[in-house]
Design an enzyme around this catalytic site. Structure first.
Site, short mmCIF file in Angstrom:
data_model
loop_
_atom_site.label_atom_id
_atom_site.label_comp_id
_atom_site.label_asym_id
_atom_site.label_seq_id
_atom_site.Cartn_x
_atom_site.Cartn_y
_atom_site.Cartn_z
N HIS A 39 0.82 -1.20 0.00
CA HIS A 39 0.00 0.00 0.00
C HIS A 39 0.86 1.26 0.00
CE1 HIS A 39 -3.99 1.73 1.72
NE2 HIS A 39 -3.64 2.26 0.58
N ARG A 79 -6.54 -5.60 -9.89
CA ARG A 79 -6.49 -6.48 -8.71
C ARG A 79 -7.71 -6.21 -7.85
NH1 ARG A 79 -1.32 -4.00 -8.63
NH2 ARG A 79 0.34 -5.36 -9.39
N ARG A 97 -8.73 -9.61 -12.51
CA ARG A 97 -8.21 -10.84 -11.92
C ARG A 97 -9.11 -11.20 -10.76
NH1 ARG A 97 -2.23 -10.97 -9.62
NH2 ARG A 97 -3.21 -9.85 -7.91
N GLU A 131 1.97 -18.58 -13.13
CA GLU A 131 2.89 -18.13 -12.10
C GLU A 131 3.40 -19.29 -11.26
OE1 GLU A 131 0.70 -15.34 -9.61
OE2 GLU A 131 -1.15 -16.39 -10.03
N ASN A 144 6.60 -12.23 -10.80
CA ASN A 144 7.06 -12.18 -9.40
C ASN A 144 6.96 -13.55 -8.74
OD1 ASN A 144 6.82 -9.56 -10.18
ND2 ASN A 144 5.64 -8.87 -8.43
N ASP A 145 5.76 -14.13 -8.80
CA ASP A 145 5.58 -15.43 -8.18
C ASP A 145 6.31 -16.52 -8.94
OD1 ASP A 145 4.25 -14.88 -5.86
OD2 ASP A 145 2.26 -14.94 -6.76
N ARG A 193 11.79 -13.68 -1.74
CA ARG A 193 12.62 -12.49 -1.91
C ARG A 193 12.54 -11.54 -0.72
NH1 ARG A 193 9.76 -8.48 -6.13
NH2 ARG A 193 7.62 -8.90 -5.52
N CYS A 244 2.63 -9.42 -16.62
CA CYS A 244 2.11 -8.36 -15.78
C CYS A 244 2.86 -8.21 -14.45
CB CYS A 244 0.62 -8.57 -15.50
SG CYS A 244 0.28 -10.10 -14.62
#
Lengths: 596, 69
Positions: A204, A311, A348, A445, A468-469, A479, A516
């Site tokens: 956030h 999202r 999503r 992912e 990322n995943d 990470r 993405c």
């Protein structure tokens, strides 16, 4: 922008140190550091004299009033910048400030136990916090940090210390961690940037920093230990570099970059209306990752071709429960779909770890390998059905695509289809209109999904890679864990090979592939991603003009050759060298800047 | 939601669990109680409008607050 005087005239006080973080809001800031040590508020047990009770109580009430005023300011700014769905956290904190039962406990500690008010505040609130922390439930632990925020806010006001919002303007704030509320207050003071030891780029606070246009780094590990208040800092929100006490030479270079950056932003405007097309005519769709209503205006400002990733989690998280009504969901989704025009919105479906919303009994030892994304939704079909009804109803407002998160096997896609078809039947029976031709895609992912992408591609309309995943799962690296974070390498040939498999599988079935993850936002990765055959990139809107600019300056045949060589490299370092050499032989202005 | 509902009534409202009692009009208190979900709760009302208050609260619990339990 001019440089602070000590930077121009004085010799640097000590040697230059470079740290690396993750840049979450682009831009370069140069200025003195202010180390904001939240943890340093130590409160000692102190008692007061009986005759001071009245004035101590008065001091406490005054601090409450000022704390509430602070929070109301935060709510106002958050509302204006991020839209009303982002303020729930702060409104809950205001409610806590009005919790008479707890306030009475504190007042009693002051009046009958003769506690000094700041100690009484800490004593009482710590007791409540510890109960939440002991729960071991992630959601409740986060709520405990809300109590801590309230506690520290009251104590800070009690002490009339340098307030959060009274930080020197024109400094770069360095902290272990900041809340979105801190960033709002700091930015109103006119600070130049923020650096945090912790945090992720999708948190956030990062989204807030981006919305405020404040150069910010997160995940800069030991920054609070390495930086002293007054040190000169350079924050490069583009590359993630943090430079402490830069040499004169470095400062001059970044000074040039800073003005160059302003110029680049100006230059980039001309790329906004242009299509992202390589010199030899391969067209890449550039879409926006969005979360908040107030970001919708950025679509046109940065020339996004619709929304590539909306999202839906934020809506559920701010409500703190899964039971967000169909009507509330529908209102928000239709707004996004309508605003994204002809290019449409990819929604999503809810991607949450079950641990965030369920009682302690469901606590998982390994949530990343646990009950997440589509797995939760297939188990909780009542929630999925409400969610889908809202999404389907919103589809009449424009073009809408549905994206399934955390797909592991084809079976999950098929089970989703069954629920989806049944919801469609239900709506038809009720005579409610919706788009009958909604495209459904799967997130790739999880390695198993990439490895079986040919089977999944046959059953869906498009694939979207969450880098990322995927990187975390392929390399078995968290990470957020400092001990292994260096192994988190998006450019590792293993990741790139899975990307290539996914692209080949999708293309063989005439389907498209988008990327993405954060990888798509980093301009340096663009040649490889385009070279691998990716059809669409989706990133924070602010990055899109830069991506357009780069795509328009490369040749597809050239970058596919580069990608082939990257696939056959031995490790991520080799890919990086390959990329560096390639960049050097293609002297694009912008890439030079990113590289410096 | 509990707090918001309970605060509409004059009656004092307490929630009891395993001998631990919290004030049902306290947001922080209710949060700490939530930390122990799955347990049996005793709702205690005391005041002139206690019946209406109790009905409203029981209704909330029965609806599951719109949450998944």
């Amino acid at each position: 922008m001019s440089l602070p005087e000590n930077v121009i005239n004085g010799a640097p006080p000590s040697r230059e140190v470079r740290l690396r973080g993750c840049g979450v809001a682009p831009g370069i800031s140069i200025g003195p550091a202010y180390v904001y040590a939240r943890a340093s508020i130590t409160v000692e047990e102190q008692s007061i004299r009986p005759e001071d009770v009245a004035s101590e109580l008065e001091r406490f009430e005054g601090a409450l009033v000022r704390s509430e005023r602070d929070l109301k300011k935060v709510v106002a700014v958050a509302n204006e910048r991020l839209g009303d769905e982002s303020v729930a956290v702060f409104e809950a904190q205001i409610l806590m400030l009005k919790d008479e039962a707890v306030l009475d406990e504190i007042r009693t500690m002051i009046s009958s136990r003769m506690m000094k008010s700041d100690y009484a505040v800490r004593f009482v609130l710590t007791k409540h916090r510890q109960r939440l922390e002991a729960s071991g439930n992630e959601y409740l632990q986060e709520r405990s940090s809300d109590i801590r925020d309230v506690e520290e806010r009251i104590i800070t006001h009690l002490r009339r210390n340098k307030l959060l919002s009274a930080i020197d303007p024109h400094t770069i704030v360095v902290a272990e961690n900041l809340t979105a509320a801190d960033v709002i207050l700091f930015s109103r003071r006119g600070i130049l940037g923020c650096v945090m030891d912790y945090g992720g780029s999708t948190s956030h606070v990062s989204i807030m920093a981006r919305a405020l246009g404040l150069p910010t780094l997160v995940g800069a590990h030991s920054a609070t230990q390495s930086v002293r208040t007054g040190d000169t800092l350079i924050v490069d929100g583009l590359s993630g570099a943090l430079i402490i006490n830069p040499t004169r030479e470095t400062t001059e270079r970044y000074g040039r970059l800073q003005s160059r950056y302003t110029q680049i932003l100006e230059e980039q405007k001309e790329y906004v209306p242009l299509p992202a097309e390589t010199i030899d005519g391969r067209r890449i769709a550039l879409r926006a990752n969005l979360e908040f209503k107030s970001e919708l205006e950025l679509l046109d400002e940065y020339g996004a071709e619709g929304i590539g990733l909306f999202r839906t989690e934020m809506l559920f998280l701010t409500e703190g429960r899964l039971g967000v009504s169909e009507e509330d969901q529908y209102k928000i989704y239709s707004r996004f779909v309508e605003a994204s025009g002809d290019h449409g919105t990819t929604i999503r479906v809810l991607d949450l770890g079950g641990d965030k919303l369920l009682p302690v009994a469901h606590r998982e030892h390994n949530p990343f390998l646990g009950w997440r994304g589509i797995r939760v939704l297939l188990d909780k079909q009542d929630i999925l059905r409400t969610h889908l009804r809202a999404i389907l109803r919103a589809s009449v407002y424009g073009k809408l695509r549905i994206l399934l998160p955390m797909v592991t096997t084809l079976e999950e896609v098929k089970r989703f289809r069954v629920v989806y078809n049944s919801v469609c039947d239900e709506l038809r029976a009720e005579g409610i209109a919706f788009d009958e031709a909604i495209r459904i895609g799967a997130m790739i992912e999880i390695p198993s999904a990439a490895l079986t992408a040919d089977q999944i591609a046959a059953e869906v309309d498009f694939l979207s890679v969450g880098t990322n995943d995927l990187t975390q799962y392929v390399l078995a690296v968290d990470r957020g864990n400092d001990l292994v974070a260096e192994l988190y390498q998006e450019l590792h040939p293993a990741v790139l090979r899975l990307l290539r498999m996914t692209v080949d599988a999708a293309h063989a079935h005439g389907k498209t592939v988008s990327v993405c993850g954060e990888m798509a936002a980093d301009s340096r990765n663009v040649p490889i991603l385009v070279g691998l055959g990716v059809d669409e990139l989706s990133a924070s809107p602010v990055y899109l003009p830069q991506l357009t600019r780069i795509i328009r300056s490369i040749e597809y045949t050239d970058v596919s050759d580069l990608a082939d060589r990257a696939l056959n490299s031995s490790d991520a370092e080799a890919v990086r060298c390959l990329l560096d050499d390639w960049l050097k032989s293609h002297p694009y202005d912008l890439l030079h800047i990113l590289d410096s | 939601m509990i707090v918001r509902t309970a605060s509409k009534f004059k009656a004092d409202f307490f929630i009891e669990k395993d001998g631990y009692e919290i004030n049902g009009k306290s947001i922080i208190g209710v949060m700490t109680l939530a930390a122990e979900q799955g347990a049996e709760l005793v709702l205690v009302m005391d005041g002139e409008d206690e019946q209406e208050a109790l009905d409203a609260l029981v209704g909330l619990f029965e609806d599951g607050f719109g949450e998944v339990v």
